[in-house]
Design an enzyme around this catalytic site. Sequence first.
Site, mmCIF file in Angstrom:
data_model
loop_
_atom_site.group_PDB
_atom_site.id
_atom_site.type_symbol
_atom_site.label_atom_id
_atom_site.label_comp_id
_atom_site.label_asym_id
_atom_site.label_seq_id
_atom_site.Cartn_x
_atom_site.Cartn_y
_atom_site.Cartn_z
ATOM 1 N N ASP A 51 17.834 6.292 4.405
ATOM 2 C CA ASP A 51 19.266 5.989 4.435
ATOM 3 C C ASP A 51 19.550 4.736 3.602
ATOM 4 O O ASP A 51 20.709 4.330 3.458
ATOM 5 C CB ASP A 51 19.802 5.878 5.864
ATOM 6 C CG ASP A 51 19.095 4.832 6.690
ATOM 7 O OD1 ASP A 51 18.175 4.164 6.177
ATOM 8 O OD2 ASP A 51 19.461 4.665 7.878
ATOM 9 N N SER A 52 18.495 4.150 3.001
ATOM 10 C CA SER A 52 18.689 3.097 1.998
ATOM 11 C C SER A 52 19.454 3.664 0.796
ATOM 12 O O SER A 52 19.908 2.902 -0.063
ATOM 13 C CB SER A 52 17.351 2.506 1.559
ATOM 14 O OG SER A 52 16.425 3.526 1.237
ATOM 15 N N ASP A 90 15.721 10.454 6.736
ATOM 16 C CA ASP A 90 16.312 9.610 7.784
ATOM 17 C C ASP A 90 17.490 10.305 8.443
ATOM 18 O O ASP A 90 18.390 10.813 7.750
ATOM 19 C CB ASP A 90 16.845 8.304 7.164
ATOM 20 C CG ASP A 90 15.827 7.185 7.222
ATOM 21 O OD1 ASP A 90 14.966 7.187 8.135
ATOM 22 O OD2 ASP A 90 15.883 6.303 6.348
ATOM 23 N N LYS A 120 13.125 11.099 10.327
ATOM 24 C CA LYS A 120 12.772 9.759 10.813
ATOM 25 C C LYS A 120 13.961 9.188 11.589
ATOM 26 O O LYS A 120 15.107 9.338 11.147
ATOM 27 C CB LYS A 120 12.397 8.842 9.640
ATOM 28 C CG LYS A 120 12.125 7.391 10.068
ATOM 29 C CD LYS A 120 11.385 6.599 9.012
ATOM 30 C CE LYS A 120 12.231 6.005 7.911
ATOM 31 N NZ LYS A 120 13.299 5.085 8.371
ATOM 32 N N GLU A 122 15.250 5.591 13.877
ATOM 33 C CA GLU A 122 14.985 4.186 14.192
ATOM 34 C C GLU A 122 15.100 3.959 15.692
ATOM 35 O O GLU A 122 16.101 4.342 16.307
ATOM 36 C CB GLU A 122 15.987 3.278 13.458
ATOM 37 C CG GLU A 122 15.846 3.333 11.952
ATOM 38 C CD GLU A 122 16.800 2.379 11.234
ATOM 39 O OE1 GLU A 122 17.519 1.598 11.904
ATOM 40 O OE2 GLU A 122 16.828 2.421 9.988
ATOM 41 N N GLU A 189 8.498 -2.102 10.025
ATOM 42 C CA GLU A 189 9.211 -2.838 8.968
ATOM 43 C C GLU A 189 9.322 -4.316 9.314
ATOM 44 O O GLU A 189 9.800 -4.691 10.402
ATOM 45 C CB GLU A 189 10.615 -2.224 8.763
ATOM 46 C CG GLU A 189 11.390 -2.959 7.668
ATOM 47 C CD GLU A 189 12.590 -2.188 7.132
ATOM 48 O OE1 GLU A 189 12.809 -1.022 7.515
ATOM 49 O OE2 GLU A 189 13.317 -2.779 6.296
HETATM 50 O O1 KIV Z 1 15.764 3.863 4.384
HETATM 51 C C1 KIV Z 1 14.689 3.446 3.964
HETATM 52 O O2 KIV Z 1 14.453 3.304 2.754
HETATM 53 C C2 KIV Z 1 13.669 3.083 4.952
HETATM 54 C C3 KIV Z 1 12.451 2.382 4.457
HETATM 55 C C4 KIV Z 1 12.752 0.994 4.093
HETATM 56 C C5 KIV Z 1 11.327 2.481 5.421
HETATM 57 O O3 KIV Z 1 13.831 3.346 6.097
#
Ligand code: KIV
Length: 271
Positions: A51-52, A90, A120, A122, A189
């Site tokens: 989600d980055s 994510d 994934k 969190e 992280e």
């Molecule tokens: O969204 C992302 O890029 C991440 C990584 C930094 C692990 O969750």
Amino acid sequence: MSVNKEIKRVTTHILQAMKGKGEKIAMLTAYDYSMAKIVDDAGVDVILVGDSASNVMAGHETTLPITLDQMIYHASSVVRAANRALVVVDLPFGSYQGNSKEALSSAIRIMKESGAHAVKLEGGIEIAESITRILTAGIPVMGHLGLTPQSIYKFGTYTVRAKQEAEAQKLREDAQKLQELGCFAVVLEKIPAALAQEVSQSLQIPTIGIGAGQHCDGQVLVIHDMLGINKGFRPRFLRQYATLYEVMNDAIQGYVGDVKAKAFPNEKEQY
Ligand code: KIV
């Protein structure tokens, strides 16, 4: 039945075996077809559609605004490019925190509409019910502990997490819980290297670190950061393998100069 028998896809079982053999896992983010093709061809084991994307693709300050539809768009582009890597996506903010039913339907949408291989999420014990429900549907889940950017407004800053014993202990318990629930791996992280080492040694499942030191079972970086496309972002944990901002800027300035000078296209570059 698989339609492509030539390239052996990395699976969650292969990642587990890699941990067993002490072979490190290389994970990188990608959000589009062209970048994912380069990442996959270069031998990365896991591609994270993070989600980055909210930051590096859309220019938002945090990961919170990206939507489930947008994540599915990015993920389906990456899946079309990845022949070997396991593709993990994510679940975005707001698509799983409400209740476990919502979490499951978000995970199902990602798997069905993008063709990705895992999701994934969190968080730790507080999202145990959602993780269980997703796993029960046969969807592999990667956990994410430590600095969890979807909670940035709770933390207040992006500094190192779990430096104090109470938070470190909660992280140890969360990691054990994620393993017990059936997660196939967990991202750690921005936590102290010694804590990441301890957690990595105590878990049977692989840990993937970002800013968590050298003793994790694998590493992950955001592709734009490690290629130097994000010019100003230089945290201590980041190793920049290229300075693509400069390379691309030079190339584009060259193009602009040629167009203005009427040097592009020349006679050979026309029909
Ligand atoms: O969204 C992302 O890029 C991440 C990584 C930094 C692990 O969750």
